[in-house]
Design a protein around this motif. Sequence first.
Motif, short mmCIF file in Angstrom:
data_model
loop_
_atom_site.label_atom_id
_atom_site.label_comp_id
_atom_site.label_asym_id
_atom_site.label_seq_id
_atom_site.Cartn_x
_atom_site.Cartn_y
_atom_site.Cartn_z
N LEU A 174 -7.81 2.29 -1.62
CA LEU A 174 -6.72 3.26 -1.54
C LEU A 174 -5.40 2.59 -1.17
N ALA A 175 -5.45 1.56 -0.32
CA ALA A 175 -4.23 0.85 0.04
C ALA A 175 -3.60 0.21 -1.20
N ASN A 176 -4.44 -0.43 -2.01
CA ASN A 176 -3.94 -1.03 -3.25
C ASN A 176 -3.44 0.05 -4.21
N PHE A 177 -4.17 1.15 -4.30
CA PHE A 177 -3.81 2.27 -5.18
C PHE A 177 -2.42 2.81 -4.87
N LEU A 178 -2.14 3.01 -3.59
CA LEU A 178 -0.86 3.61 -3.21
C LEU A 178 0.28 2.60 -3.24
#
Length: 349
Positions: free
Chosen positions: A311-315
């Motif tokens: 999710l960190a990479n996604f956002l």
Amino acid sequence: MNKRIILLTIFSMLLLYNCTAPREIYLGSGNNKLTRKINDVLKHSNLTTNMGIKVVSLRSGKTLYSLNSKHLFTPASNNKLYTASAALHYFSPQFKFKTSVWIDSTYKDSIHIQRLVLVGGGDPDLSLSELEVIAKEISNNIESIDTLIIDNTLFDDVYFGPGWMWDEGSDWYFAHVNAMTFNDNCVDITITPGAIGEKPIVSLNPGTKFVDIINEAVTVEDTIDSKELEIERRWEENNNVIDISGEVMKDANEEIHYINIENPALFTGTVLFDLLNQLSTEVKIGIFEGQKSSTMIPFYTYYSEPITNSLANFLETSDNLSGELYVKMIGHVISGQQGNWDNGMLAIK
């Protein structure tokens, strides 16, 4: 008034409209501390666009600040906030995606098996290093395989998100959505200048024969009448031929381009096939798309990092492919059915 005069009048009005200064952002009204702070930020932002803001107290439900909050806007990547929140709600911060290997139940030794199935689990971050781990685990126990099967049936076979334009082409942000996702469903193409008048040097990661590179670019020493470097997959023909054309300066820095591919499942299977051969595990017949049967048994499961990493990479990178995969995974987990846009969005809403 004839048609020509009407057209000239309309054209002149459009020119005048485009030359007018953009209007300032309308600030939210009110005199409380929060309103003054937000208005001050907007006033000094140098933005000249429309925007909408609404701040609501979670305790009381009272609106603390509102600016154009009832206007309709194109939400764009703001939607990723809802998707990420829903993923944390329906899974857990420690949730891990599973990419699993299944074999025939008749397997009794480490010499030979008829069918090996790699089942895609919707992992948006499966990379070459992780596929190498899977290949080593297989090779440590199995010497030869008749048929390598890739199972991407966890999700439906609609590979584009709703509202995507049909002609987005081969850019990385338009990668096909697939339960068997690998390397962002792209190949990384590195371009390095060659000798003057010669073709630039092209390298591919992962190195695979699943794509064909047609390199017609030229290395040049000046920019006079130079032609921009273009890299494009023949997406209109639904194949994986990638054309490279244009010019590269002799002293240019190395460039990396990310090009999406057709059929991510077979792409993954082809790379796994090559890795197994390098590790001396022979695949005798070939690679096919298919589905594991009820008589097969689990052989190995690769678990991703916790979803919070993903999710960190996604956002941070605004990764479209990850968002589409989360939606379908949510739909699968909540409905118990094949993940798709409808059951995923129903759960998110």
